[in-house]
Design an enzyme around this catalytic site. Structure first.
Site, PDB file in Angstrom:
ATOM      1  N   THR A   1       7.750  21.566   2.000  1.00  0.00           N
ATOM      2  CA  THR A   1       8.002  22.923   1.510  1.00  0.00           C
ATOM      3  C   THR A   1       6.731  23.386   0.821  1.00  0.00           C
ATOM      4  O   THR A   1       5.769  22.624   0.739  1.00  0.00           O
ATOM      5  CB  THR A   1       9.157  22.964   0.499  1.00  0.00           C
ATOM      6  OG1 THR A   1       8.682  22.408  -0.740  1.00  0.00           O
ATOM      7  CG2 THR A   1      10.352  22.151   0.967  1.00  0.00           C
ATOM      8  N   CYS A   2       6.745  24.634   0.278  1.00  0.00           N
ATOM      9  CA  CYS A   2       5.495  25.081  -0.337  1.00  0.00           C
ATOM     10  C   CYS A   2       5.215  24.328  -1.635  1.00  0.00           C
ATOM     11  O   CYS A   2       4.102  24.324  -2.120  1.00  0.00           O
ATOM     12  CB  CYS A   2       5.495  26.583  -0.542  1.00  0.00           C
ATOM     13  SG  CYS A   2       6.958  27.175  -1.343  1.00  0.00           S
ATOM     14  N   ASN A   3       6.238  23.699  -2.201  1.00  0.00           N
ATOM     15  CA  ASN A   3       6.010  22.983  -3.452  1.00  0.00           C
ATOM     16  C   ASN A   3       5.927  21.470  -3.302  1.00  0.00           C
ATOM     17  O   ASN A   3       5.607  20.789  -4.267  1.00  0.00           O
ATOM     18  CB  ASN A   3       7.110  23.304  -4.461  1.00  0.00           C
ATOM     19  CG  ASN A   3       6.860  24.630  -5.135  1.00  0.00           C
ATOM     20  OD1 ASN A   3       5.715  25.071  -5.195  1.00  0.00           O
ATOM     21  ND2 ASN A   3       7.900  25.265  -5.613  1.00  0.00           N
TER      22      ASN A   3
ATOM     23  N   GLU B   1      16.949  26.350  -8.659  1.00  0.00           N
ATOM     24  CA  GLU B   1      16.739  27.319  -7.566  1.00  0.00           C
ATOM     25  C   GLU B   1      17.463  26.810  -6.318  1.00  0.00           C
ATOM     26  O   GLU B   1      17.536  25.604  -6.078  1.00  0.00           O
ATOM     27  CB  GLU B   1      15.237  27.547  -7.344  1.00  0.00           C
ATOM     28  CG  GLU B   1      14.421  26.294  -7.066  1.00  0.00           C
ATOM     29  CD  GLU B   1      14.277  26.006  -5.588  1.00  0.00           C
ATOM     30  OE1 GLU B   1      14.652  26.865  -4.798  1.00  0.00           O
ATOM     31  OE2 GLU B   1      13.811  24.908  -5.244  1.00  0.00           O
ATOM     32  N   PRO B   2      18.023  27.731  -5.542  1.00  0.00           N
ATOM     33  CA  PRO B   2      18.922  27.305  -4.472  1.00  0.00           C
ATOM     34  C   PRO B   2      18.251  26.931  -3.144  1.00  0.00           C
ATOM     35  O   PRO B   2      18.877  26.300  -2.310  1.00  0.00           O
ATOM     36  CB  PRO B   2      19.814  28.529  -4.272  1.00  0.00           C
ATOM     37  CG  PRO B   2      18.983  29.679  -4.697  1.00  0.00           C
ATOM     38  CD  PRO B   2      17.988  29.186  -5.697  1.00  0.00           C
TER      39      PRO B   2
ATOM     40  N   GLN C   1      16.254  23.593   2.538  1.00  0.00           N
ATOM     41  CA  GLN C   1      15.051  22.989   3.125  1.00  0.00           C
ATOM     42  C   GLN C   1      15.295  21.517   3.451  1.00  0.00           C
ATOM     43  O   GLN C   1      14.820  21.009   4.463  1.00  0.00           O
ATOM     44  CB  GLN C   1      13.877  23.140   2.144  1.00  0.00           C
ATOM     45  CG  GLN C   1      13.404  24.593   2.053  1.00  0.00           C
ATOM     46  CD  GLN C   1      12.562  24.859   0.822  1.00  0.00           C
ATOM     47  OE1 GLN C   1      12.663  24.161  -0.185  1.00  0.00           O
ATOM     48  NE2 GLN C   1      11.725  25.888   0.891  1.00  0.00           N
TER      49      GLN C   1
ATOM     50  N   ALA D   1       7.773  54.400 -10.759  1.00  0.00           N
ATOM     51  CA  ALA D   1       7.678  53.381  -9.714  1.00  0.00           C
ATOM     52  C   ALA D   1       6.929  52.187 -10.273  1.00  0.00           C
ATOM     53  O   ALA D   1       6.637  52.140 -11.459  1.00  0.00           O
ATOM     54  CB  ALA D   1       6.959  53.955  -8.495  1.00  0.00           C
TER      55      ALA D   1
ATOM     56  N   MET E   1       7.585  45.799 -10.353  1.00  0.00           N
ATOM     57  CA  MET E   1       8.705  45.151 -11.026  1.00  0.00           C
ATOM     58  C   MET E   1       9.931  46.067 -11.044  1.00  0.00           C
ATOM     59  O   MET E   1      11.048  45.616 -10.797  1.00  0.00           O
ATOM     60  CB  MET E   1       8.298  44.793 -12.451  1.00  0.00           C
ATOM     61  CG  MET E   1       8.933  43.488 -12.901  1.00  0.00           C
ATOM     62  SD  MET E   1       9.026  43.349 -14.663  1.00  0.00           S
ATOM     63  CE  MET E   1       7.353  43.114 -15.162  1.00  0.00           C
TER      64      MET E   1
END
Lengths: 270, 438
Positions: free
Chosen positions: B49-51, B114-115, B120, B190, B193
């Site tokens: 994964t990216c982490n 985090e889900p 993954q 705008a 965030m």
């Protein structure tokens, strides 16, 4: 027989109270289901208790302090189930069941003997007048509990401290809607109770209104809740103000119920 | 047979290195194939994964395999061996099992709870299953990890509280209003965030949507994007009378909404509650507005505070999750131990069967005149004798006990069973016919 039923109901309410307090500190779906289950069993047995007492005495059992307090607690649980069914709010039981238990405990300490009814009270008005008054008062009791929940939740949101009960309490809107609903139930019932009381007084005592302390305090209660409704509809006094008023209103109800009986004398005194 | 994990994650390796070591697309199956073919590797699975990049293995020669995986990284990704120093972690046995349980339960993630990670892991497992690179041990390990993660999700509040500004805003809105679909929403100004928060509020289903901006064209563009209607910036205070949730993020240097103006708005709204989120820095809305009845004003710092409490809350829940992990490790350890006994149970039965066969043959050969019925009866008796004899030792082997190792050795010795049996996790020979998409 009805005494055993009363004790059993009291025990179930006690268990429900313990579970509901556990729920405050650490709630899960299971605890809330257990609490509702225990309350439901307690309520069923409590209902049997009231019915047996009715059969034994031959009149609606709201003629002494024990019976009145017990019926009051019964009405509160009745309204609690109505709210649970309709709004499914979280944590309501934790704010209601301790009160119900205290009422029942108080009731259990009072003389329970079924006394022959004084001739003055022997009338079909007795059942109508008293049950209207108590179910109305129960709605106000519930509005008070919900008002307290509202004030806690509103404090969380305003102070921006979102720990504690924030997550498990219902939304402000739900609480406010329930509060409004309850007062629209309680106030007409109180109105009817006062009217039936007046009619009953006229038929037995010859006059509609005698400025008996109970009558005076009921009138004060009636005026308070009338103004709660009026302010909400006319001046937008919803939310926090409505919550505070329903707490104050219920304090007056409690005084009308207990205070008047113990402190002031009149023909409503048991 | 031993579980081994070799890997690196966001804590041990910089993004630069993690990028280089990522198994993207077809590289994953290619890598899995190469690793499976390494000597002494019985089973293999890759999580990328990216982490994190982690290789899960079943091997009997831990040290050798660690070295060959390092070499594999160097050759496969074309990196220098030195760059791997101090970045790789290696766990074996129950430590490896604990690691994957924690990873799957999102206890090892950058944002705890985090889900995504569970999905993954499921993908990585599916890929390995398709490639048939896993066997009894890793299959069991990963199925268990997924069920542990689900248990953690349902039994703790680890994933419950919002830990981003935009989710925190939605969470608050839901504690003020019961049903967002009946509420109207306005985005004023705008900004990245603000738009993200607006998106989240809109996805949770608000009714009416208004977008106001100093440049009307920009308002029109955003309104189209959000399925709302554009509004004029000058009219926004007027719009406030009908708007229940406001997200404000304009570039203004001072307040665009003062307390006195808001008081009028509240009168017009008949005091209906309103939730205002001021994301602008410097702030655009008079903070005094929060003192008004039924007005709930949150600025960036307030939301940040909410997130911080939520993170603390998640950490508390994480402690509960760790307990669940330990609990599950215990069951997994017992299962692993029971695996040790399986070969002995099989060998014991085989031994008994072979003795029976030998003796029966000898007896039946010496009694050629027997009728079929009698032969059958003798065979039945022989069967029932060996079954009864091996029943008790088999049951003892299967039973969970701390001295099972001793028991296994004793039984081997008593029955003269040789110790060179294959483990039941005997690796299935990989077939690389399937494509892996993850």
């Amino acid at each position: 027989m009805e005494i055993i039923l009363f004790e059993v109901a009291l025990t179930f309410y006690f268990a429900a109270t313990i579970v509901s307090l556990l729920e405050l500190s650490k709630g899960t779906r299971t605890t809330s289901r257990i609490m509702l289950g225990l309350t439901a069993i307690g309520f069923f047995i409590h209902t049997l208790n009231i019915i047996t007492r009715y059969i034994v005495s031959g009149h609606i059992p709201i003629t002494n302090m024990h019976e009145a307090t017990s019926f009051f607690a019964w009405s509160i649980v009745l309204i609690f189930f109505f709210l649970e069914y309709r709004y499914r709010p979280g944590l309501l039981g934790s704010f209601v069941m301790p009160g119900v238990f205290v009422l029942m405990l108080f009731s259990s300490l009072l003389p329970r003997k079924v006394e022959p009814l004084s001739p003055m009270l022997r009338s079909y008005w007795l059942g109508i007048h008293t049950s209207l008054a108590f179910i109305g008062d129960a709605a106000f009791a519930m509005a008070c509990g919900i008002g307290i929940m509202y004030l806690i939740q509103e404090h969380h949101l305003k102070s921006k401290k979102l720990g504690g009960l924030f997550r498990r309490l219902p939304s402000l809107q739900t609480l406010d809607e329930m509060n409004y609903k309850l007062i629209t139930i309680g106030w007409p019932l109180l109105t009817l109770a006062i009217i039936t009381g007046a009619l009953w007084a006229e038929s037995t005592l010859g006059s509609y209104w005698r400025w008996d302390p109970k009558e005076v305090w009921s009138l004060i209660t009636w005026l308070i809740y009338a103004s709660v409704l009026h302010l909400r509809l006319r001046a937008g006094w919803s939310g926090k103000r409505a919550a505070i008023l329903s707490v104050i209103g219920f304090c007056v109800v409690l005084f009308t119920f207990f205070g008047v009986n113990f402190l002031l004398k009149g023909f409503h005194t048991f | 047979m031993n579980i081994l994990v070799i890997g690196l994650n966001h804590r041990t390796a910089a993004l630069e290195l993690r990028e280089k070591l990522a198994f993207n697309g077809p590289r994953l199956e290619e890598g899995l194939l190469k690793i499976s073919e390494l000597p002494a590797v019985n089973e293999a699975l890759i999580i990328s994964t990216c982490n994190r990049v982690e290789i899960y293995l079943n091997t009997d020669e831990t040290e050798r395999v660690v070295e060959s995986i390092k070499d594999f990284f160097v050759n496969f990704f074309g990196i220098k061996k030195e760059s791997l120093e101090n970045t790789l972690y290696v766990y074996d046995d129950m430590k490896a099992a604990r690691h994957i349980f924690r990873v799957a339960s999102s206890l090892d993630s950058m944002v705890v709870g985090e889900p995504q990670i569970l999905g993954q892991i499921k993908d990585a497992f599916d890929c390995a299953l398709k490639q048939k690179s896993t066997g009894v041990l890793l299959n069991r390990l990963f199925k268990k990890s997924i069920s542990v993660a689900k248990r953690v999700r349902t039994e703790t509040g680890i994933a419950q509280n919002a830990v981003s500004i935009s989710f925190a805003a939605v969470e608050l809105a839901k504690k003020i209003f019961t049903d967002l679909t009946k509420k109207s929403f306005m985005l004023l100004g705008a900004g990245e965030m603000a738009e993200l928060a607006a998106k989240h509020i809109i996805t949770s289903g608000v009714g009416d949507i208004v977008v106001a901006n100093r440049t009307y064209e920009r308002a029109c563009g955003l309104a189209e994007e959000f399925n709302g209607r554009p509004g004029k910036f000058e009219d926004f205070i007027h719009e406030m009378a009908h708007c229940d949730i406001l997200i404000c993020s304009t570039g203004a240097e001072n307040y665009v909404l003062m307390k006195s103006q808001m008081q009028k708005v509240m009168k017009e709204r008949k005091n209906r509650p309103v939730f205002i989120i001021d994301i602008s820095v410097p702030r655009n809305i008079d903070p005094g507005i929060n003192e008004l009845n039924n007005v709930y004003l949150y600025d960036v710092d307030d939301l940040q505070g909410v997130i911080e409490t939520n993170i603390l809350e998640r950490q508390k829940e994480a402690a509960k999750a760790e307990e669940i992990v330990e609990d599950e490790i215990e069951t997994f350890r017992k299962w692993m131990l029971s695996l040790d006994a399986v070969p002995t149970v099989i060998a014991l039965r085989e031994k008994a069967e072979s003795i029976k066969k030998e003796e029966l043959e000898r007896l039946l050969n010496s009694l050629p005149d027997l009728r079929d019925k009698d032969r059958q009866a003798i065979e039945n008796m022989a069967n029932s004798i060996i079954n009864k004899l091996i029943y008790a030792p088999t049951a003892a082997l299967k039973e969970e006990s701390e001295d099972r190792d001793i028991l296994i050795a004793t039984i081997k010795k008593l029955y003269k069973i040789n110790g060179n049996e294959e483990s039941p996790s005997t690796r299935m020979k990989p077939h690389y016919s399937h494509k892996c998409n993850s």
